[in-house]
Structure formats: structure tokens, C-alpha cells
Design an enzyme around this catalytic site. Sequence first.
Site, short mmCIF file in Angstrom:
data_model
loop_
_atom_site.label_atom_id
_atom_site.label_comp_id
_atom_site.label_asym_id
_atom_site.label_seq_id
_atom_site.Cartn_x
_atom_site.Cartn_y
_atom_site.Cartn_z
N ASP A 11 0.84 -1.21 0.00
CA ASP A 11 0.00 0.00 0.00
C ASP A 11 0.87 1.25 0.00
OD1 ASP A 11 -2.28 1.52 -0.02
OD2 ASP A 11 -2.81 1.17 2.07
N ASN A 59 -10.16 -3.55 -5.90
CA ASN A 59 -9.31 -2.63 -6.67
C ASN A 59 -9.80 -2.47 -8.11
OD1 ASN A 59 -6.15 -3.60 -5.10
ND2 ASN A 59 -7.45 -1.85 -4.65
C1 FPP Z 1 -1.32 -0.17 -3.51
O1 FPP Z 1 -1.01 1.17 -3.66
C2 FPP Z 1 -0.95 -1.03 -4.61
C3 FPP Z 1 -1.81 -1.68 -5.47
C4 FPP Z 1 -3.25 -1.48 -5.48
C5 FPP Z 1 -1.40 -2.68 -6.41
C6 FPP Z 1 -0.15 -2.52 -7.12
C7 FPP Z 1 0.93 -3.37 -6.66
C8 FPP Z 1 2.10 -3.38 -7.29
C9 FPP Z 1 2.33 -2.54 -8.49
C10 FPP Z 1 3.19 -4.18 -6.79
C11 FPP Z 1 3.12 -5.57 -7.37
C12 FPP Z 1 3.67 -5.70 -8.70
C13 FPP Z 1 3.89 -6.89 -9.32
C14 FPP Z 1 4.46 -6.88 -10.65
C15 FPP Z 1 3.56 -8.19 -8.69
P1 FPP Z 1 -2.18 2.18 -3.83
O2 FPP Z 1 -2.36 2.45 -5.28
O3 FPP Z 1 -3.41 1.72 -3.13
O4 FPP Z 1 -1.59 3.42 -3.09
P2 FPP Z 1 -2.38 4.65 -2.48
O5 FPP Z 1 -3.25 4.09 -1.38
O6 FPP Z 1 -1.27 5.51 -1.95
O7 FPP Z 1 -3.15 5.29 -3.58
#
Ligand code: FPP
Length: 230
Positions: A11, A59
Amino acid sequence: MIPNHMAIIVDGNGRWARNKGLPRSLGHKAGSERLEEITLYAAKKGIKYLSLYVLSCDNLKRSEDEINFLFKLFINTFKKKKEIYKTKNIKVLFSGVKDNLPDLLLKTMDEMVEITKGNTGMIVNFCLNYSSRMEIIDAFKRISKEKVSLDNIDLRKYMYQDLPDIDFLIRTSGEQRLSDFMLYQASYAELYFPKVLFPDFDKNEFDIALAEYEKRDRRFGGINYENTNN
Ligand code: FPP
């Protein structure tokens, strides 16, 4: 003691990018690079099971642009990195719902599982398009279909992956919730919520987390009489 099964709710990629005046996509890219580094480091440290929450079913409510970017990032990363996982003796598994995922992503996920299936080192369980409530419902659907008796049932055997309970669960970015992640498997997990945003969760932060786990007194509902005055 190091945790046997460690889990990370990834996160803070978006906030990391925003703080730097960058598009969210670059936060995810930085997050994916950090995730690879931390995964290899966890294997080196002797962690046996590592579950990574990289995409929840919820998501998928995000913008089409962000979701398509994430799908492409998963595809490219898995394609590019599968040899590394193979040579590092890491076995890759996936937990989640296959519906709504593009065929090419499903294919690269299958390839990742296939190429690493003989590996005997750390098991990485990518939770991708995952929902814990859905997993429990799917488990009961299987139990009902196979007409299994509910007496003394071990529900873990019917989850997407048959893994031991989570010992240590980290969610980066300071948010303190589970967000539908492994609610059954995390029943006795020690929880840790560092403020650091995931792209900054480096090896040093990982070591700090392990040191925090060391300090925890795990009682599983019992009492450690050595630590009381009674
Ligand atoms: C959370 O940050 C992350 C995600 C919803 C998913 C993305 C995960 C990755 C890119 C890492 C895994 C990658 C691979 C290739 C396995 P957020 O977008 O919720 O952050 P925020 O809460 O600050 O907006």
C-alpha cells in the site's frame, strides 16, 4: 525467531507518486521493483512462505486506465522475471479469482507457476484479484460439491492455496485495516503497520519489521506465565 509465513499488504504506491509529483503509474512501477527486491531478500532471510496482496477484487473499481496499466505491469514483470524466480529456487503460487483477468495475464501467471513448480525454496503466494470473503465462499462451494463432512474440517485445505497460518502481517503506508485479506489465515497473525509507503519499504525497513516481530509475545490465547507477576 523469523516468521514462517509472512504477508505484506502492498500500500502507498499512489501516495508515493503524488508526493513526488509523478503519475500513479510510476508509483506502481516503483512498487513492483521494490516488491521484487523485498521478495528476494525475504528468501535470503529464510522466510518459508510470503503472501503478497498486490490486487484486491475491490481494486477493480479503479479507473480503467489504472487497471489496464496494472495488468500490463503484472504481465511484463512476470514475463521478464520468471527466470529469476526459477534460479532463486522460489516457487510461485497465485490466490484469487480468475474472472475479469485478461487471458494474457492468466497465461503469464500459469507460466510462472509451471516454470517454478519444481522449486523447493520459499513459496511466494501472489494474491491477485483476491478477496478473502470470496475465498471462504469458494471453499464452502467446494466442500458442498465434494460432499465433505464439516466435522473436524480444516478449512485451509479448501482455500485457494493450502498454506500455514500467517505469523506476521505487514501493511505499509500507515493504514491499519485488513481490506478483505486472508481473514481466516491471519487469525493469530501479529500485525504491523509501518508508516513508510511501499516503494520506500527497503531492506532496512524489512529488517526493522523482523526486529519488531522478534519482540512480540505470541500466546495464541494462552498465557506466558514467565512474563507475569502471578
Ligand atoms: C497499492 O497502492 C498497490 C496496489 C493497489 C497494487 C499494485 C501493486 C504493485 C504494483 C506491486 C506488485 C507488482 C507486481 C508486478 C507483482 P495504492 O495504489 O493503493 O496506493 P495509495 O493508497 O497511496 O493510492
